[in-house]
Design an enzyme around this catalytic site. Structure first.
Site, short mmCIF file in Angstrom:
data_model
loop_
_atom_site.label_atom_id
_atom_site.label_comp_id
_atom_site.label_asym_id
_atom_site.label_seq_id
_atom_site.Cartn_x
_atom_site.Cartn_y
_atom_site.Cartn_z
N TYR A 1 -6.96 -2.37 -0.35
CA TYR A 1 -6.13 -1.81 -1.42
C TYR A 1 -6.25 -0.29 -1.46
CZ TYR A 1 -4.67 -1.09 -6.34
OH TYR A 1 -4.06 -0.67 -7.50
N GLN B 1 1.49 -0.88 -3.85
CA GLN B 1 0.48 -1.82 -3.40
C GLN B 1 0.27 -2.96 -4.39
OE1 GLN B 1 -0.70 -1.87 -0.48
NE2 GLN B 1 -2.11 -3.58 -0.76
N GLU B 2 0.35 -2.64 -5.68
CA GLU B 2 0.09 -3.63 -6.73
C GLU B 2 1.14 -4.73 -6.76
OE1 GLU B 2 -2.08 -4.51 -8.90
OE2 GLU B 2 -3.52 -2.88 -8.91
N SER B 3 2.39 -4.34 -6.83
CA SER B 3 3.45 -5.33 -7.10
C SER B 3 4.63 -5.27 -6.15
CB SER B 3 3.99 -5.12 -8.53
OG SER B 3 4.63 -3.85 -8.62
N LEU C 1 0.21 3.46 -5.87
CA LEU C 1 -0.53 2.34 -6.44
C LEU C 1 0.40 1.19 -6.78
CD1 LEU C 1 -3.49 2.51 -8.84
CD2 LEU C 1 -1.51 1.19 -9.56
#
Length: 657
Positions: free
Chosen positions: A610, A501-503, A498
């Site tokens: 996402y 993908q987020e940052s 996660l």
């Protein structure tokens, strides 16, 4: 002979003087950087006088090419060809030359200087600007070349057209390469994209009422209430209004269509149902299936054909899925998404639940070597599990040295230090051109040494033969992450998937809505979670601290997971789109659904992408952490209505596997 005390005093003076000199240099550098940022802002605000003022203060700046670029860009409309060509000559080979060429090509197209445009266009290396491509097609069309098919393939997103693509459409219409049906398709597309200006321009080409076109997009309730005008152009405007109205009230749109149907041709009725069906697909309304059925025979846009396919998939109508995919344009049909789903549809059609054969097997094999979501799923359909390739020899410092000396990477590091990620990424990617795979891995390692992990990941992902998954899937801050996930009972591979993908592990990452840090926690969310876990002294600045960001992010993720009955797929989607939206999407389920089908039909493109990427990432992280092959399909457990648990999964069968 100098006494010890005098020597120490002298050494202190030298050291102090050196430090003071270093401080002076640092202060000067910061002042120059501030002036550069102000120069950049002045050009963005189209303030040429301010741009000249700040550029004059940067005569000795460490990146002179960008100072000269901004100075020239601020007066590009009045710049002479000699000025521009001189810039190209001075900075030949640099990324900023390609950036200025992009700007100049747009200006040349605006001025209709096709001779210079045609000379410069082949030199535009990136060629990633839709508007420049429109001018290129326009130039060819004006010379009598047939470009209609290329234009149709390009003109699919009115939100990025601008004046150049509008001019291309007008040129093609005037030359007879675009007929009335092409313009009607573009008008309907403008409605899909809420592109009022484009709708007005298309209607003007059709000699229709421009005011009605604007009203159809901006005030569809009023437009539908007024009814449909008598001309064919007004019929198309009405179809646009129906689609726009369906976004907020499908019932009113259907009522409006039913009232107008006696005056519409069968083709117009089909297009109107497709316009309504697209909007109700986004809300996963139960009536959508019927609306798509009524649209049969309509000319569908890119979004429409894909959503018609997704709704058929949700209904388990695999024959329809197959037919829809085969009817897609070749470029779309070749996309990994639809290659995979055509294989799935063929398996379902033939009643295959295990090893596929024939065309289905061929389709899966064609994408199974890709290290992405669909490649992983296709690989498993061929009976194999997901493994981590064996890395080659470690990258040596000798291999990194020429990378560190590369001016492109040096400029990139300078921009990253100033938080200019767009400019830094452009310079970094420009520096990668022409490098071997081994050199890509060395560049990725150089990025790791400088703690620019997003560039490490992106650079390493470009290799195909020589691969290093420790670069592609890093796990920094494990000293914080491991105890956090262990205490909460969270799957560490999923959390890292996660974050990736987020940052992309950018600690100071800031989203356009204000989410911060590794786990992109919103200030309001951080405050709420802090209260829940008893963190009484929460301050927004904590979100920029690795420990607090991970603590708050993992606790929030754990709360979301619990709210989603322990389903990682649902929790991943909720983390991105918000639990409220997930509850509404989940409420459309009347029975359990294959998770891959649920993911494919998530209404938001961003969230859909996402979830795919997070689940793909998590599988690779698990393979790295556990040192054994993994199954992503095992992670994609069945999705069901609220309260559905995986214990019930054994009693259901919705996948053609």
């Amino acid at each position: 002979m100098i006494s010890a005390s005098k020597w120490i005093a002298g050494a202190f003076v030298v050291a102090f003087t050196s430090l003071a000199h270093a401080d002076d240099i640092s202060a000067d550098s910061r002042r120059d950087d501030d002036a550069f940022l102000l120069l950049r802002d002045a050009v963005r605000q189209d303030d040429a006088s301010k741009a000249d003022f700040y550029a004059a203060r940067l005569s000795s700046y460490s990146i002179p090419s960008y100072v000269d670029y901004y100075r020239l860009k601020s007066r590009l409309k009045d710049a002479t060809q000699a000025d521009i060509r001189d810039f190209f000559k001075r900075y030949q080979g640099q990324a900023i030359v390609d950036r200025l060429r992009n700007d100049w090509l747009l200006e040349l197209g605006r001025k209709r200087d096709w001779a210079t445009f045609d000379e410069q266009y082949p030199l535009f290396v990136l060629n990633d600007d839709t508007q420049v491509k429109c001018y290129a097609l326009m130039s060819r069309a004006l010379k009598g070349q047939k470009v209609a098919d290329e234009a149709r393939a390009l003109l699919t997103a009115p939100s990025v057209y601008g004046q150049p693509c509008a001019d291309l459409i007008a040129t093609l219409h005037q030359s007879g390469q675009f007929n009335t049906e092409d313009l009607y398709a573009q008008l309907r597309l403008a409605g899909e994209f809420n592109a009022t200006g484009q709708a007005r321009r298309i209607v003007a080409l059709l000699d229709g009422p421009e005011k009605k076109a604007v009203q159809a997009v901006d005030l569809p309730t009023v437009a539908v209430a007024k009814g449909m005008g008598p001309s064919k152009v007004e019929h198309q405007i009405f179809i646009v209004a129906l689609g726009r109205l369906a976004k907020t009230s499908s019932k009113l749109a259907v009522l409006g269509l039913n009232k107008a149907m006696p005056k519409m041709s069968s083709q117009e009725q089909q297009q109107a149902w497709a316009a309504i069906a697209l909007q109700t697909s986004y809300s996963l309304s139960p009536e959508t299936t019927d609306y798509w059925r009524r649209s049969n025979g309509a000319q569908l846009s890119i979004d429409q054909i894909q959503w018609k396919t997704r709704i058929a998939m949700r209904n388990g109508d695999w024959r329809q899925v197959e037919n829809n995919i085969r009817a897609m344009p070749q470029s779309l049909r070749n996309d990994t998404t639809w290659v995979y789903w055509l294989g799935r549809a063929l398996m379902a059609r033939d009643g295959v639940t295990s090893q596929p054969s024939g065309e289905a097997a061929q389709l899966f094999r064609s994408i199974s070597d890709q290290s992405n979501y669909y490649g992983q799923l296709a690989l498993e359909e061929t009976g194999k599990l997901i493994t981590i390739p064996t890395p080659g020899a470690p990258i040596s410092q000798a291999e990194i040295t020429p990378i560190a000396a590369n001016p492109n990477f040096q400029r990139a590091l300078k921009f990253f230090s100033m938080r200019l990620r767009f400019e830094g990424t452009r310079e970094w990617n420009w520096g990668l051109r022409g490098l071997s795979e081994r050199e890509h891995l060395a560049a990725a390692e150089y990025a790791r040494q400088n703690n620019i992990l997003d560039r490490m990941v992106n650079t390493s992902e470009r290799t195909r033969i020589q691969v290093d998954y420790s670069q592609r899937f890093p796990s920094p801050h494990n000293d914080v992450m491991h105890p956090a996930t262990q205490t909460l009972g969270l799957d560490k591979a999923w959390v890292y998937g996660l974050i990736r993908q987020e940052s992309r592990f950018i600690m100071d990452a800031q989203s356009h809505v204000g989410a911060s840090g590794l786990m992109q926690v919103m200030p309001s969310t951080g405050r709420w979670v802090a209260k829940k876990i008893g963190l009484t002294d929460f301050a927004q600045e904590m979100l920029s601290d690795v420990r607090y960001n991970i603590m708050l992010g993992t606790n929030y993720l754990n709360m979301v997971l619990g709210n989603m009955d322990g389903n990682e797929v649902l929790a991943t989607a909720a983390y991105n789109a918000g639990p409220g939206r997930l509850r509404s999407w989940r409420a459309t389920l009347t029975k359990p659904m294959d998770a891959t089908v649920f993911i494919e039909s998530i209404p938001y493109f961003e969230t859909r992408t996402y979830v795919k990427n997070v689940m793909s990432n998590a599988t690779y992280y698990a393979a790295l952490f556990e040192g054994r092959p993994q199954s992503m399909k095992a992670r994609l457990v069945t999705v069901g209505p609220k309260g559905y648990t995986q214990a019930e999964e054994q009693e259901t069968s919705f996948s053609p596997r």
